[in-house]
Structures are given as structure tokens and as C-alpha cells.
Write a protein that holds these residues in place. Structure first.
Motif, mmCIF file in Angstrom:
data_model
loop_
_atom_site.group_PDB
_atom_site.id
_atom_site.type_symbol
_atom_site.label_atom_id
_atom_site.label_comp_id
_atom_site.label_asym_id
_atom_site.label_seq_id
_atom_site.Cartn_x
_atom_site.Cartn_y
_atom_site.Cartn_z
ATOM 1 N N TYR A 19 9.551 67.252 -5.879
ATOM 2 C CA TYR A 19 8.933 65.606 -5.702
ATOM 3 C C TYR A 19 7.501 66.089 -6.007
ATOM 4 O O TYR A 19 6.901 64.793 -6.631
ATOM 5 N N THR B 215 6.455 64.901 -9.149
ATOM 6 C CA THR B 215 6.709 63.325 -9.933
ATOM 7 C C THR B 215 5.198 62.838 -9.621
ATOM 8 O O THR B 215 5.107 61.755 -10.412
ATOM 9 N N TYR B 216 4.246 63.302 -9.268
ATOM 10 C CA TYR B 216 2.968 62.820 -9.185
ATOM 11 C C TYR B 216 2.592 62.937 -10.572
ATOM 12 O O TYR B 216 2.445 63.769 -11.369
ATOM 13 N N GLN C 226 11.436 64.864 -17.163
ATOM 14 C CA GLN C 226 11.917 63.415 -16.877
ATOM 15 C C GLN C 226 13.407 62.945 -17.150
ATOM 16 O O GLN C 226 13.522 62.081 -17.956
ATOM 17 N N TYR D 106 12.352 61.254 -2.888
ATOM 18 C CA TYR D 106 11.289 60.915 -1.862
ATOM 19 C C TYR D 106 12.018 61.152 -0.408
ATOM 20 O O TYR D 106 11.546 61.761 0.307
ATOM 21 N N ASN E 81 8.248 57.929 -14.229
ATOM 22 C CA ASN E 81 9.801 57.623 -13.855
ATOM 23 C C ASN E 81 9.814 57.524 -12.251
ATOM 24 O O ASN E 81 9.820 58.138 -11.512
ATOM 25 N N ASP E 82 9.780 55.882 -11.905
ATOM 26 C CA ASP E 82 9.987 55.831 -10.260
ATOM 27 C C ASP E 82 11.449 56.160 -10.047
ATOM 28 O O ASP E 82 11.645 56.279 -8.773
ATOM 29 N N ILE F 79 13.186 58.617 -10.738
ATOM 30 C CA ILE F 79 13.156 60.201 -10.202
ATOM 31 C C ILE F 79 12.473 60.305 -8.793
ATOM 32 O O ILE F 79 12.888 60.941 -8.035
ATOM 33 N N ARG F 80 11.264 59.629 -8.706
ATOM 34 C CA ARG F 80 10.334 59.567 -7.377
ATOM 35 C C ARG F 80 11.292 59.086 -6.371
ATOM 36 O O ARG F 80 11.261 59.753 -5.218
ATOM 37 N N ARG G 71 3.578 61.265 -12.819
ATOM 38 C CA ARG G 71 4.912 60.945 -13.900
ATOM 39 C C ARG G 71 5.083 59.297 -13.978
ATOM 40 O O ARG G 71 5.038 58.828 -12.635
ATOM 41 N N VAL H 253 12.700 67.327 -13.385
ATOM 42 C CA VAL H 253 11.694 66.546 -13.041
ATOM 43 C C VAL H 253 10.578 66.708 -14.084
ATOM 44 O O VAL H 253 10.159 65.572 -14.697
#
Length: 304
Positions: free
Chosen positions: A252, A255-256, A226, A268, A260-261, A263-264, A258, A223
């Protein structure tokens, strides 16, 4: 010239030279030592070609004096042969030194012949060294074993040779961290070598192993970097999404902030509901920004 007189004939402080075939040296932490600069190519190859002994000769004390020859940087003749890719001469010396401590001599960077063979991408030499008794657990001055280096450099050939020859030591080698706190899986993940990541897990590497410095797992690192393909690979291999680093953050959480959706979204649904919010809701933006920086753990340095 016979081999035991070689030491007196060799001038280790001769003219500086470029590496063989104009190759660039590796990074500072894996440089091939100043042994590369200690002799000119034609000079060192001539010295090796003049080796007149055979493996069948009686090994007298006088005969073995060539093993004492070292440069001012700690490189042996075998180190130099490997560095210069004088394969025939390197294999000959390995044969003569089977189960001898000579194979494990370390230069001033604590590199063994095995380290140098991996750095120079010579899997045949790696194989002969291991079969002749080279120790795969020895670490250089960065704490890296030969397998660490193979994983860091993405050397599939050397990786395969080492793991096939070291079944007895494999569990130990896979779990040992270097001085930056990274084991082989961490290094393969940091450098994005997905095929090595898959191989390491299949061989028994702990996919959820945490860095001793921060508690990050390979998934945390993926993460941080990325790398959606690596995140997907680790999830498919069974990485624990709810594992928290020493700061209480799950992958997770990283990912805040960041972009790259993909990865999120991958993380999630798999993350426990109670672990989706940041552990400290009052943390200010500067704290989170500092957390999300890609950290590199260097050796402790004293002074300047």
C-alpha cells in the motif's frame, strides 16, 4: 559421411547468416549464442541428414566422437540442431545420449540444450530432454534455469512440460532466485503473466517470497508495475498485504504518488491501520520518488 567424421568436415567459422525463417534473436541475455551464425542453414541440415548411425548400433569410442564437436562459442551439435529447429536430428541425438552428460553441456553463456529448447519454444524437445536425463536445475550466466526462462517469456507449453517432468525438483526450482534476485513467481509477475502466476502458486510457489535484493514480494512488484489485474489476482491467491520490504514499506505504501486509484482501493481496506502511513513521515519527496522507481537489478559489473 559417417557421424564420427563430422567434426573434421564441419567449418564452424563459415559465412554469417540470419536466424532460421528470418526470426529475430531474443534479448541479449537470452540470445541464441553465435552458434546461430556459425553455419548456413542448408549446410548444417545436410550435416545432420548425413548422420548414418542408428540408436541400435554398438557405441564404440570412435562412434561417439561426434559428441566432442563444439563451436568456438561452446555450442555442441545438439545446441545447433535446437537453435536451427532441426527437430528430427535433435531428437535423434537426444535418444542416442540418454542419461549421458552430453545433454547437460553448457556453451559459453552456460546455456544447455534445455535452455535453448525453451528459448526457441520447442516443448517436444524440452520433454524429450527431460525424459532423457537433462538437468532442470542448471543455470545460465544470468542464473536462470529453463523454468525461469519459461516464466520470463510466458511460455505456457514449456512451463507445463517442465513442471510435469520435474516433480522431484519442483520445490527447489520454484524457490531458486536468479542473479537478479528474482524467482519464477517474480519473473511471471514482472512480465504480467497472470495465468503463470496462478499456476506457480497452485504448484506450491511461495506467494510472499521476497527478493533478496530489496525484500519486495510479487505484490510489491504488481504495485510497482501498476497492474491492477495482477494485484487482484495475488490478493485472491492469498498474498500478504502487510508484508514489508527491507525499507519497511508495504504494498500500500507504494501506491503513494501513483495514479491508479483501483490499486489503492484494493489495498487500503486490507492493510493494517498502523501500516497505512509511511514509516518515516519526515521523508522528503525525493526519497519517496526514488523508492517508487521501478528498479531493475542487474548482475554486478566490475569496471566499464
Amino acid at each position: 559421411m559417417d557421424i564420427h567424421s563430422m567434426r573434421g568436415q564441419m567449418d564452424y567459422n563459415s559465412v554469417l547468416m540470419e536466424p532460421k525463417h528470418g526470426k529475430m534473436l531474443p534479448g541479449q541475455e537470452e540470445r541464441l549464442d553465435s552458434g546461430v551464425d556459425s553455419m548456413q542453414d542448408d549446410e548444417i541440415l545436410k550435416e545432420f541428414e548425413d548422420m548414418s548411425v542408428s540408436a541400435g548400433e554398438e557405441r564404440t569410442e570412435e562412434y561417439e566422437r561426434w559428441r566432442e564437436a563444439v563451436t568456438e562459442d561452446g555450442d555442441t551439435l545438439l545446441h545447433l540442431a535446437i537453435i536451427h529447429e532441426a527437430t528430427e536430428q535433435a531428437l535423434h541425438m537426444i535418444q542416442l545420449s540418454r542419461n549421458h552428460s552430453y545433454l547437460n553441456k553448457q556453451n559459453h553463456q552456460r546455456q544447455t540444450s534445455l535452455h535453448l529448447a525453451v528459448i526457441t519454444e520447442q516443448p517436444q524437445v524440452v520433454d524429450r530432454l527431460l525424459k532423457a536425463g537433462a538437468d532442470p536445475l542448471l543455470a545460465d550466466n544470468s542464473g536462470n534455469t529453463a523454468l525461469h526462462i519459461a516464466c520470463k517469456r510466458g511460455s505456457l507449453a514449456c512451463f507445463g512440460v517442465i513442471t510435469q517432468n520435474c516433480q522431484r525438483h519442483l520445490t527447489s526450482i520454484l524457490s531458486i532466485p536468479n542473479y537478479s534476485g528474482h524467482n519464477c513467481l517474480h519473473l511471471a509477475s514482472i512480465n504480467g503473466y497472470i495465468s503463470l502466476v496462478e499456476s506457480l502458486v497452485q504448484l506450491g510457489a511461495n506467494i510472499n517470497a521476497q527478493e533478496p535484493c530489496s525484500g519486495r514480494t510479487a505484490l510489491h512488484l504488481a504495485v510497482d508495475l501498476q497492474n491492477p489485474n495482477l494485484v487482484r489476482c495475488l490478493l485472491e491467491l492469498g498474498a500478504e498485504v502487510n508484508c514489508q520490504n527491507y525499507g519497511g514499506f508495504t504494498p500500500y505504501h507504494l501506491t503513494y504518488g501513483r495514479q491508479n486509484d483501483e490499486i489503492r482501493c484494493q489495498l487500503y481496506e486490507r492493510t493494517a491501520f498502523e501500516l497505512r502511513e509511511l514509516p518515516d513521515s519526515e521523508s522528503d519527496d525525493s526519497d519517496m520518488e526514488e523508492l517508487l522507481e521501478d528498479e531493475v537489478y542487474d548482475d554486478i559489473k566490475f569496471g566499464k
